[in-house]
Design an enzyme around this catalytic site. Sequence first.
Site, PDB file in Angstrom:
ATOM      1  NE  ARG A 185      -2.881  -0.606   3.400  1.00 58.97           N
ATOM      2  CZ  ARG A 185      -3.759  -0.282   4.337  1.00 58.97           C
ATOM      3  NH1 ARG A 185      -5.025  -0.052   4.015  1.00 58.97           N
ATOM      4  NH2 ARG A 185      -3.396  -0.198   5.595  1.00 58.97           N
ATOM      5  CG  ASP A 186       3.799   4.344   1.272  1.00 59.66           C
ATOM      6  OD1 ASP A 186       3.458   5.079   0.313  1.00 59.66           O
ATOM      7  OD2 ASP A 186       4.490   4.754   2.228  1.00 59.66           O
ATOM      8  CG  LEU A 187       4.663  -1.243  -3.454  1.00 57.34           C
ATOM      9  CD1 LEU A 187       4.092  -2.186  -4.493  1.00 57.34           C
ATOM     10  CD2 LEU A 187       6.029  -1.721  -2.977  1.00 57.34           C
ATOM     11  CB  THR A 246       3.037   8.012  -1.309  1.00 58.96           C
ATOM     12  OG1 THR A 246       3.803   7.640  -0.149  1.00 58.96           O
ATOM     13  CG2 THR A 246       3.661   9.239  -1.956  1.00 58.96           C
TER      14      THR A 246
END
Length: 242
Positions: free
Chosen positions: A43-45, A99
Amino acid sequence: QETRGMWAVGNIDETHNITARLERFLHVCDAMAYAHERGILHRDLKPENIMVGAFGEVMIMDWGIAKVLANSEIEEGDDTSIPTPKGAKGTKVGTVMGTPRYMSPEQARGETDTMDGRSDQYSMGLILQEIVTLNPAIKEGLNLEDALGWAREAKRLPIKHFHRKGRIARELIATVEKATQKDKNKRYKDVTALAEDIRRHMRDEAILAKPDNPFQKLKRFVARHRTGTIVVMLMLLMAIFM
């Protein structure tokens, strides 16, 4: 930035050329495929969370907002090589975390209850675009709301190499476009399928995202059977002029 600098002087070495960059991306694909098989979403790659070691090893960092899917067999505290932070399972529906510049549309809409591996795949598609173009995939300098707006609409900058002499293979463009579809059902079924298309391209094979037309099929055939094609052409010419 280092690769862009090499392009500027026309001196790309073997550790920065497109093949090397795609190989590193494939390591990310393999790691995320494993995580997804275990029922975990990152969920934040984003590029900042992907580290390359001194020996070329690729590490995915910052699993702080990872989510354990409801159908996962993993329980918090299980012995696993993938971090599973406390509370990751109980993300509130409608909460937007991550992000914005690298969010999938469904993540930007807060649809945490229906998100699956294709959400991470979308983020990876944006990263892949930056790998092949050496340009940002999303406009820089956006405020929070504008960045979320771009994410909700699956809006990206054009897939264009930063250097005027740079060329991007049609197969890589098609791969990025499929991985970043607004409708998650139109993306690759999973990260493994995304990686397989990249590997096909690297082997100079047709990809699933954009099958070859008859001319391209012929072109690949001639490239693989160059000697045989020349012999056949010579025989045909001899038959015509004899």
